[in-house]
Design a protein around this motif. Structure first.
Motif, mmCIF file in Angstrom:
data_model
loop_
_atom_site.group_PDB
_atom_site.id
_atom_site.type_symbol
_atom_site.label_atom_id
_atom_site.label_comp_id
_atom_site.label_asym_id
_atom_site.label_seq_id
_atom_site.Cartn_x
_atom_site.Cartn_y
_atom_site.Cartn_z
ATOM 1 N N ARG A 169 0.458 -1.567 -0.031
ATOM 2 C CA ARG A 169 -0.336 0.362 -0.038
ATOM 3 C C ARG A 169 1.053 1.349 -0.033
ATOM 4 O O ARG A 169 0.813 2.013 -0.297
ATOM 5 N N GLU A 170 2.003 0.926 0.857
ATOM 6 C CA GLU A 170 2.906 2.529 0.721
ATOM 7 C C GLU A 170 4.185 2.500 -0.603
ATOM 8 O O GLU A 170 3.676 3.967 -0.880
ATOM 9 N N LYS A 171 3.959 1.750 -1.191
ATOM 10 C CA LYS A 171 4.372 1.253 -2.048
ATOM 11 C C LYS A 171 3.258 2.885 -3.450
ATOM 12 O O LYS A 171 3.767 3.632 -4.305
ATOM 13 N N VAL A 172 2.536 2.177 -3.672
ATOM 14 C CA VAL A 172 1.461 2.704 -4.278
ATOM 15 C C VAL A 172 1.073 3.892 -4.344
ATOM 16 O O VAL A 172 1.075 5.381 -4.401
ATOM 17 N N GLN A 173 0.413 4.900 -2.586
ATOM 18 C CA GLN A 173 0.997 5.548 -2.127
ATOM 19 C C GLN A 173 1.877 6.726 -2.316
ATOM 20 O O GLN A 173 1.454 7.901 -2.923
ATOM 21 N N GLU A 233 0.513 8.198 -5.736
ATOM 22 C CA GLU A 233 -0.715 8.449 -5.639
ATOM 23 C C GLU A 233 -0.288 9.822 -5.884
ATOM 24 O O GLU A 233 -0.621 10.710 -5.735
ATOM 25 N N HIS A 234 0.931 10.236 -3.829
ATOM 26 C CA HIS A 234 1.625 11.396 -3.480
ATOM 27 C C HIS A 234 1.884 12.222 -4.855
ATOM 28 O O HIS A 234 1.354 13.018 -4.834
ATOM 29 N N GLN A 276 -0.585 13.060 -7.311
ATOM 30 C CA GLN A 276 -1.812 14.415 -6.738
ATOM 31 C C GLN A 276 -1.096 16.169 -6.776
ATOM 32 O O GLN A 276 -1.720 16.957 -7.132
#
Ligand SMILES: [Zn+2]
Length: 234
Positions: free
Chosen positions: A44-48, A51-52, A55
């Motif tokens: 999840r951290e990798k995806v975030q 994503e960050h 954004q």
């Protein structure tokens, strides 16, 4: 050391090994579950991370649109200015133009800040992704090892159980009964050596005469405090 004591100790080694395997059988599924949850969190951290970054890029595009709109408004104000005859209205428009210019400067500053952030994020991204991937792979390897250990447990237990039966036949029946009873009551290690005149099962100090007798005869006795079999090592 008397053969029956030797047999009892060997039986105990097998029982303790079986205890350990039984414990592992209970612990491993939980250990696997915890590690899998950790892997999911890292993924999840990798995806975030991405994503960050996206954004922030989106924020730049939004700011750029705002700047464009603000510049169009400024142009309109400036062309309005040429049409005004009244000094008061003229001054008011000038003021509006100044405010609009300030707004554009602020938006441009903000855009630059976010662009710098994006630059840093993009620079750091590959290393952060690699580090997360490294951690994920490390945990995956551990999970695989645990799964392998778990799969081997039944075979090991089966093998030990059959050895256990063989060893039990070597221990005299009355002794075996006492041993089973103690294992049931106390659990764990029930045949323990005496060290420094002390029962290593419960740490109670033993009468000196008891210890001397055990030493001389090579027999085993019972700790008067905890009831475990006690013996003096050769
Ligand atoms: Zn004891």
């Amino acid at each position: 050391m008397k053969p029956e004591l030797q047999a009892l100790l060997e039986l105990q080694d097998i029982d303790l090994a079986l205890d350990r395997l039984q414990r592992r059988k209970q612990e491993i599924p939980q250990e696997i579950q915890q590690r899998k949850a950790r892997i999911e969190a890292l993924q999840r951290e990798k995806v975030q991370l991405v994503e960050h970054l996206n954004q922030k890029k989106l924020q730049i595009r939004k700011l750029e649109k705002e700047i464009l709109a603000a510049e169009q408004t400024l142009q309109k104000f400036q062309s309005d200015l040429l049409k005004l005859k009244d000094n008061k209205e003229y001054q008011a428009k000038l003021h509006e133009i100044e405010i609009q210019k300030q707004k554009i400067r602020q938006l441009e500053d903000q855009t630059l800040e976010v662009m710098e952030e994006v630059e840093i994020l993009e620079q750091e991204l590959p290393a952060k992704q690699r580090e997360l991937e490294r951690q994920i792979q490390e945990i995956q390897a551990r999970v695989a090892a645990l799964e392998k250990e778990f799969q081997g447990l039944d075979d090991q237990m089966l093998e030990l159980s059959s050895r256990r039966e063989a060893y039990r036949t070597r221990v005299p029946a009355s002794l075996l009964k006492q041993y089973d009873r103690l294992r049931h009551l106390v659990g764990g290690r029930v045949v323990v050596p005496v060290q420094n005149n002390t029962c290593t099962g419960c740490n109670a100090e033993l009468p000196v005469q008891v210890v001397i007798n055990l030493k001389v005869t090579g027999e085993f006795g019972h700790c008067e405090n905890c009831g475990r079999f006690i013996y003096v090592e050769d």
